[in-house]
Motif scaffolding. Structure first.
Motif, PDB file in Angstrom:
ATOM      1  N   ARG A   1       0.077   5.774   0.238  1.00  0.00           N
ATOM      2  CA  ARG A   1      -0.878   6.867   0.321  1.00  0.00           C
ATOM      3  C   ARG A   1      -0.244   8.111  -0.288  1.00  0.00           C
ATOM      4  O   ARG A   1       0.764   8.607   0.227  1.00  0.00           O
ATOM      5  CB  ARG A   1      -1.271   7.149   1.765  1.00  0.00           C
ATOM      6  CG  ARG A   1      -2.389   8.184   1.897  1.00  0.00           C
ATOM      7  CD  ARG A   1      -2.591   8.574   3.330  1.00  0.00           C
ATOM      8  NE  ARG A   1      -3.813   9.347   3.533  1.00  0.00           N
ATOM      9  CZ  ARG A   1      -3.912  10.339   4.413  1.00  0.00           C
ATOM     10  NH1 ARG A   1      -2.889  10.669   5.156  1.00  0.00           N
ATOM     11  NH2 ARG A   1      -5.066  10.982   4.562  1.00  0.00           N
TER      12      ARG A   1
ATOM     13  N   SER B   1       0.832  -1.204   0.000  1.00  0.00           N
ATOM     14  CA  SER B   1       0.000   0.000   0.000  1.00  0.00           C
ATOM     15  C   SER B   1       0.864   1.251   0.000  1.00  0.00           C
ATOM     16  O   SER B   1       1.994   1.241   0.502  1.00  0.00           O
ATOM     17  CB  SER B   1      -0.895   0.026   1.244  1.00  0.00           C
ATOM     18  OG  SER B   1      -1.783  -1.070   1.256  1.00  0.00           O
TER      19      SER B   1
ATOM     20  N   GLN C   1      -5.434   6.761  -1.381  1.00  0.00           N
ATOM     21  CA  GLN C   1      -5.004   5.560  -0.683  1.00  0.00           C
ATOM     22  C   GLN C   1      -5.010   4.408  -1.667  1.00  0.00           C
ATOM     23  O   GLN C   1      -6.051   4.099  -2.268  1.00  0.00           O
ATOM     24  CB  GLN C   1      -5.936   5.255   0.479  1.00  0.00           C
ATOM     25  CG  GLN C   1      -5.601   3.985   1.234  1.00  0.00           C
ATOM     26  CD  GLN C   1      -4.274   4.076   1.961  1.00  0.00           C
ATOM     27  OE1 GLN C   1      -3.966   5.077   2.596  1.00  0.00           O
ATOM     28  NE2 GLN C   1      -3.464   3.015   1.876  1.00  0.00           N
TER      29      GLN C   1
END
Length: 115
Positions: A19, A17, A81
Motif C-alpha cells: 500500500r 501486496s 493499494q
C-alpha cells in the motif's frame, strides 16, 4: 502547489501486496485530479491510476482489478493499494497532484516485485 511525499514501497514477492501513501503538505480537497505514475528502468513513464475530487477513478489496463486508488481529503492523502503484484509492476512510483500546468510531484518510491 502542494509538496508530496510518497511512502510504502519496498520488496515484495510475486502475488503479494503493498500500500503506497502520498501525503500532501496542504489541503487537497480542491485539487481536481491526483494519481500515480510509474517508471521502470529503460521504459517510459506510465500512468497507473487517477482519482478526481468527486471520487471518480481510472486505471491502466495492466493494473485493473489488482490496484485500487483512494483519497482521504481529511488526511490530505492519496493511497494506492496494490494486490496480486507481478514482477512487471517493478518500478519507481510517483504521486502527482493537479492538472498538468500546475502539477506537483513526489520524489518517488521504489517497488520491487521479485522472488
Amino acid at each position: 502547489q502542494v509538496q508530496l511525499v510518497e511512502s510504502g514501497g519496498g520488496l515484495v514477492q510475486p502475488g503479494g501486496s503493498l500500500r503506497l501513501s502520498c501525503l500532501a503538505s496542504g489541503s487537497i480537497s480542491s485539487i481536481y485530479t491526483m494519481g500515480w505514475y510509474r517508471q521502470a528502468p529503460g521504459k517510459q513513464r506510465e500512468l497507473v491510476a487517477t482519482i478526481t475530487s468527486g471520487g471518480g477513478t481510472n486505471y491502466a489496463d495492466s493494473v485493473k482489478g489488482r490496484f485500487t486508488i483512494s483519497r482521504d481529503n481529511a488526511e490530505n492523502a492519496v493511497y494506492l493499494q496494490m494486490n496480486s503484484l507481478k514482477p512487471e509492476d517493478t518500478a519507481v512510483y510517483y504521486c502527482y497532484a493537479g492538472v498538468p500546468v500546475f502539477r506537483s510531484w513526489g520524489q518517488g518510491t521504489q517497488v520491487t516485485v521479485s522472488s
